[in-house]
Motif scaffolding. Structure first.
Motif, short mmCIF file in Angstrom:
data_model
loop_
_atom_site.label_atom_id
_atom_site.label_comp_id
_atom_site.label_asym_id
_atom_site.label_seq_id
_atom_site.Cartn_x
_atom_site.Cartn_y
_atom_site.Cartn_z
N GLY A 227 0.38 -1.13 0.37
CA GLY A 227 -0.43 0.38 -0.28
C GLY A 227 0.63 1.30 -0.05
O GLY A 227 -0.06 2.36 -0.04
N GLY A 228 1.92 1.23 -0.47
CA GLY A 228 3.11 2.20 -0.58
C GLY A 228 4.47 1.62 0.26
O GLY A 228 4.22 1.01 -0.36
N VAL A 236 5.63 4.07 9.92
CA VAL A 236 4.25 3.85 10.93
C VAL A 236 4.61 2.79 11.89
O VAL A 236 3.67 3.77 12.56
CB VAL A 236 3.30 3.82 9.68
CG1 VAL A 236 1.72 3.33 10.67
CG2 VAL A 236 3.56 4.87 8.65
N ALA A 237 5.38 1.63 11.55
CA ALA A 237 5.08 1.09 12.43
C ALA A 237 5.69 1.42 13.86
O ALA A 237 5.66 0.97 15.11
CB ALA A 237 5.67 -0.20 12.17
N ARG A 238 7.18 1.87 13.47
CA ARG A 238 8.15 2.48 14.28
C ARG A 238 6.63 3.21 15.43
O ARG A 238 8.06 3.72 16.90
CB ARG A 238 9.58 3.09 13.83
CG ARG A 238 10.36 2.96 15.16
CD ARG A 238 11.51 4.00 14.58
NE ARG A 238 12.47 2.77 13.50
CZ ARG A 238 12.90 2.69 12.02
NH1 ARG A 238 11.56 4.08 11.08
NH2 ARG A 238 13.57 1.87 11.40
N ALA A 239 7.02 4.04 14.99
CA ALA A 239 6.18 5.28 15.41
C ALA A 239 4.45 4.67 16.53
O ALA A 239 4.83 4.91 17.38
CB ALA A 239 5.64 6.37 14.26
N VAL A 240 4.00 3.73 15.87
CA VAL A 240 3.00 3.55 16.27
C VAL A 240 3.81 2.93 18.06
O VAL A 240 3.50 2.17 19.02
CB VAL A 240 2.02 2.31 15.78
CG1 VAL A 240 1.52 1.20 16.64
CG2 VAL A 240 1.15 3.13 15.21
N VAL A 251 -3.25 5.59 2.93
CA VAL A 251 -4.03 4.66 2.54
C VAL A 251 -4.13 5.70 1.40
O VAL A 251 -5.08 6.39 1.11
CB VAL A 251 -4.61 5.07 3.71
CG1 VAL A 251 -5.36 3.54 3.30
CG2 VAL A 251 -4.43 3.67 4.72
N ASN A 252 -4.07 4.59 0.37
CA ASN A 252 -4.56 4.78 -1.44
C ASN A 252 -6.49 4.71 -0.96
O ASN A 252 -6.64 3.73 -0.08
CB ASN A 252 -4.43 4.14 -1.98
CG ASN A 252 -2.51 4.04 -2.07
OD1 ASN A 252 -2.08 5.13 -2.07
ND2 ASN A 252 -1.80 3.22 -3.02
N PRO A 253 -6.81 5.90 -1.58
CA PRO A 253 -8.61 5.99 -1.76
C PRO A 253 -8.78 4.07 -2.24
O PRO A 253 -8.09 3.64 -3.20
CB PRO A 253 -8.27 6.70 -2.79
CG PRO A 253 -7.25 7.55 -2.62
CD PRO A 253 -6.38 6.48 -2.70
N GLY A 254 -10.09 3.64 -1.35
CA GLY A 254 -10.64 2.16 -2.08
C GLY A 254 -9.39 1.54 -1.08
O GLY A 254 -10.12 0.43 -1.42
N ALA A 261 -3.53 0.12 4.80
CA ALA A 261 -4.74 -0.23 5.19
C ALA A 261 -4.22 -0.56 7.28
O ALA A 261 -5.39 -0.40 7.46
CB ALA A 261 -5.34 -0.76 4.67
N GLN A 262 -4.14 -1.71 6.07
CA GLN A 262 -3.81 -2.97 7.97
C GLN A 262 -3.24 -2.12 9.38
O GLN A 262 -4.16 -1.90 10.66
CB GLN A 262 -3.68 -4.42 8.03
CG GLN A 262 -3.57 -4.58 6.91
CD GLN A 262 -5.71 -4.97 7.23
OE1 GLN A 262 -5.80 -5.33 8.50
NE2 GLN A 262 -6.27 -5.14 6.60
#
Length: 321
Positions: A227-228, A236-240, A251-254, A261-262
């Protein structure tokens, strides 16, 4: 076309490691095929080149050498048959012997490279006329030594001329056979070279198309699964993991199935869970405060009741007194 779609779907159901191994195996197989075609062309081209350099061209050279020696011997033989000065005979015979030796050696060397019944038959024809001319030549020389110059000239112009013409014709036929063989070998070498070039170019084209196609397919599939960019997903995973739930997740539309997205869903769920825990903690704190106040009120009333009981006891004691 259906088979291609089935193959693509089957490849899509494989894991990432299996897909990468499949792609590299395909490229390696095409590379091996290119090498095999190249080796095939080199081997057969080398074989034909060796045939040209070791058989046909030396054969043409030996035939030309034999032909030149025969013509030289024939020219000296004619002069030998027509001269009356015996002082020249030894010189002429020495030249004839040297020329005939050269021709005979060239034919012997050629005989060592004969292959096939046709070539053997042509060489046998040359040897037959060679023997006939040799006998005629020896008669001319013998008659010249005996001063029978007219007879020597007659045999030289007659039988000897006929035999030498037949010998030169047989040598010409053998030379033609060698030229045709060299031409055929050259054509075969050119054909093998062209086939090898076409095969290698075709396989190289297939390898390039397959490599680019597989790379494009895997990149699209990975980008669709991630998704990217992988670096964005790692950030993103490190920030979380560090507790930062406010970082935006692109996240891409749709898109509802990719890793990004997960991650966004996980971030939203964690935000909800933290909010619920915070609200529960606040409610627990408020309830605890109310319970403490109630306990304080109960304690105050208990103290008041104890004081009232003490006063009542005192009053009862006074009444008793």
């Amino acid at each position: 076309m259906k088979r291609i779609h089935h193959a693509r779907d089957a490849a899509g159901r494989l894991g990432l490691s299996a897909q990468l191994h499949l792609a590299f195996a395909l490229v390696v197989l095409l590379t091996i095929a290119v090498g095999a075609v190249g080796l095939f062309g080199l081997h057969h081209g080398g074989t034909e080149t060796n045939a040209l350099s070791e058989k046909w061209l030396p054969g043409v050279g030996r035939i030309a050498s034999a032909r030149a020696a025969v013509i030289e011997a024939r020219d000296v033989e004619i002069r030998h048959s027509r001269t009356e000065d015996r002082s020249y005979h030894a010189e002429y015979e020495e030249k004839i012997g040297a020329a005939m030796k050269t021709a005979n050696q060239a034919l012997l060397d050629y005989g060592q490279q004969v292959s096939g019944d046709q070539e053997a038959g042509l060489l046998a024809e040359v040897r037959k006329h060679w023997e006939a001319y040799l006998k005629s030549q020896q008669r001319v020389i013998a008659l010249g030594r005996d001063k029978q110059h007219q007879d020597a000239a007659d045999i030289s112009d007659g039988a000897s001329s006929t035999h030498v013409d037949a010998l030169l014709g047989a040598l010409e036929a053998l030379s033609t056979y060698n030229f045709e063989g060299s031409h055929t070998t050259s054509e075969r070498a050119s054909t093998v070279k062209a086939m090898a070039w076409k095969g290698m170019l075709g396989l190289l084209g297939c390898a390039v198309v397959a490599g680019v196609g597989m790379a494009s397919l895997f990149v699209r599939r990975l980008r669709r699964q991630l998704g990217g960019e992988p670096a964005t997903a790692v950030a993103v995973a490190r920030a979380v993991a560090a507790g930062d739930l406010g970082s935006p997740v692109p996240v891409n539309p749709g898109d509802t199935e990719s890793l990004m997205a997960q991650l966004q869903s996980m971030q939203t769920a964690l935000v909800r869970a933290v909010s619920a825990v915070r609200e529960g903690s606040e409610q627990v704190a408020a309830t605890s405060g109310r319970i403490a106040q109630s306990n304080r009120d109960l304690s105050s009333r208990t103290e008041e009741q104890a004081a009232a009981l003490e006063q009542t006891a005192a009053t009862m004691e006074q009444l008793g007194t």
